[in-house]
Write a protein that holds these residues in place. Structure first.
Motif, PDB file in Angstrom:
ATOM      1  N   VAL A 184     107.451 122.380  47.739  1.00 39.29           N
ATOM      2  CA  VAL A 184     107.620 121.034  48.293  1.00 39.29           C
ATOM      3  C   VAL A 184     109.111 120.742  48.439  1.00 39.29           C
ATOM      4  O   VAL A 184     109.850 120.759  47.463  1.00 39.29           O
ATOM      5  N   GLU A 223     107.519 108.982  50.218  1.00 42.43           N
ATOM      6  CA  GLU A 223     106.923 109.185  48.895  1.00 42.43           C
ATOM      7  C   GLU A 223     107.809 108.448  47.913  1.00 42.43           C
ATOM      8  O   GLU A 223     109.029 108.600  47.954  1.00 42.43           O
ATOM      9  N   GLU A 272      95.484 107.563  48.310  1.00 41.41           N
ATOM     10  CA  GLU A 272      96.430 108.366  49.108  1.00 41.41           C
ATOM     11  C   GLU A 272      96.463 107.879  50.558  1.00 41.41           C
ATOM     12  O   GLU A 272      96.393 108.650  51.505  1.00 41.41           O
ATOM     13  N   ARG A 304     105.110 116.009  50.234  1.00 40.44           N
ATOM     14  CA  ARG A 304     104.000 116.918  49.943  1.00 40.44           C
ATOM     15  C   ARG A 304     103.206 117.273  51.185  1.00 40.44           C
ATOM     16  O   ARG A 304     102.593 118.330  51.262  1.00 40.44           O
ATOM     17  N   HIS A 305     103.145 116.325  52.158  1.00 36.92           N
ATOM     18  CA  HIS A 305     102.446 116.602  53.422  1.00 36.92           C
ATOM     19  C   HIS A 305     103.310 116.106  54.573  1.00 36.92           C
ATOM     20  O   HIS A 305     103.992 115.091  54.441  1.00 36.92           O
ATOM     21  N   SER A 306     103.200 116.809  55.685  1.00 40.40           N
ATOM     22  CA  SER A 306     104.072 116.472  56.818  1.00 40.40           C
ATOM     23  C   SER A 306     103.726 115.104  57.398  1.00 40.40           C
ATOM     24  O   SER A 306     104.569 114.481  58.038  1.00 40.40           O
ATOM     25  N   ASP A 307     102.495 114.612  57.150  1.00 38.25           N
ATOM     26  CA  ASP A 307     102.116 113.308  57.697  1.00 38.25           C
ATOM     27  C   ASP A 307     102.588 112.144  56.812  1.00 38.25           C
ATOM     28  O   ASP A 307     102.427 110.986  57.181  1.00 38.25           O
ATOM     29  N   HIS A 308     103.150 112.424  55.656  1.00 39.77           N
ATOM     30  CA  HIS A 308     103.622 111.327  54.806  1.00 39.77           C
ATOM     31  C   HIS A 308     104.856 110.682  55.420  1.00 39.77           C
ATOM     32  O   HIS A 308     105.781 111.369  55.848  1.00 39.77           O
ATOM     33  N   HIS A 356     100.795 107.180  54.261  1.00 40.03           N
ATOM     34  CA  HIS A 356     100.546 107.576  55.650  1.00 40.03           C
ATOM     35  C   HIS A 356     100.852 106.444  56.633  1.00 40.03           C
ATOM     36  O   HIS A 356     100.706 106.619  57.840  1.00 40.03           O
ATOM     37  N   ASN A 408     107.571 115.898  42.299  1.00 33.03           N
ATOM     38  CA  ASN A 408     107.695 116.919  43.356  1.00 33.03           C
ATOM     39  C   ASN A 408     108.457 118.193  42.967  1.00 33.03           C
ATOM     40  O   ASN A 408     108.050 119.286  43.369  1.00 33.03           O
TER      41      ASN A 408
END
Ligand code: SAM
Length: 231
Positions: free
Chosen positions: A146, A157, A104, A150-154, A108, A140
């Motif tokens: 979502v 995807e 993962e 899935r995460h704001s720092d991605h 990022h 997703n």
């Protein structure tokens, strides 16, 4: 078990199967995977790299020898080292590894970092095996809440086709084979979306260069070593 634990277990199972001596975890965060791998008897060297020094340092003392380790000295020696730096940069401390894991991590990376990543990992580090995991965006819609990522720092995807074409291009360029698998099975009736986490397992096609360190590998140090434990 939760998906993050399944990902760590996936790596641990690979380590038990292939018995690498030197393992590096890129984007190691709070070093949980490294801590788990410390109990694998085949491993003689563990290294972690992360761009966030504070996160890496939070629980790093778990990687120090335990009192019991001194009372019952083992045959093998184990060195654990943590480095602060970016996977967009080459550092000779990452040479000579058998297995490099990137769990993962790639989602990022900024576009410019992602562009350098294959050359750093496959071209420069060139371990016998690389494992890369990343979210499968096709899953997703099955995740509550979502919307975009899935995460704001991605930074992105990828669906399976996007990840696989990127991975095959890197494998071809740097002379690796790649096979795809994943973790987190979709519920019955939705199997066509694929796994929640997609995984590429890359195996170097050419034999190890032994002691030959070619001139381009005489690279300056780019990382800062923040922790070292010798067991
Ligand atoms: N691998 C761990 C796991 O599976 O639990 C952590 C994954 S976390 C979602 C991604 C990690 O990658 C973060 O700790 C972040 O600081 C790190 N990271 C982001 N960009 C990086 C870069 N350019 N070089 C090294 N690490 C980076």
């Amino acid at each position: 078990p939760p998906l993050y634990k399944q990902r760590y277990q996936f790596i641990k199972d690979l380590v038990i199967k292939y018995k690498p001596k030197k393992v590096a975890d890129l984007g190691c965060a709070d070093c949980t995977l490294l801590w788990m791998l410390k109990f694998c008897k085949c491993i003689e060297e563990l290294a972690g790299l992360d761009i966030r020094e504070n996160v890496m340092k939070e629980k790093m003392h778990r990687l120090s020898p335990l009192p019991a380790d001194y009372l019952q000295p083992s045959e093998r020696s184990l060195t654990v080292t943590l480095h602060h730096g970016s996977v967009a940069h080459k550092d000779p401390c990452m040479l000579g590894f058998d297995l490099v894991t990137c769990i993962e991590l790639i989602e990022h990376l900024e576009a410019a970092e992602l562009e350098k990543f294959p050359e750093v990992v496959f071209g420069f580090m060139a371990p016998a095996m690389v494992v890369i995991s990343t979210p499968n965006s096709e899953f997703n819609p099955l995740l509550p809440g979502v919307t975009l990522f899935r995460h704001s720092d991605h930074k992105f995807e990828w669906d399976r086709a996007q990840f696989q074409s990127w991975a095959v291009a890197a494998a071809t360029r740097y002379d690796y084979t790649v096979e795809f698998t994943g973790l987190g099975t979709p519920p019955p009736g939705t199997e066509d979306v694929g796994f929640c986490t997609q995984i590429g397992v890359f195996v170097r096609k050419y034999p190890k260069n032994g002691e030959i360190v070619n001139s381009e590998k005489h690279t300056e140090h780019a990382y800062k070593t923040v922790f070292k434990a010798v067991h």
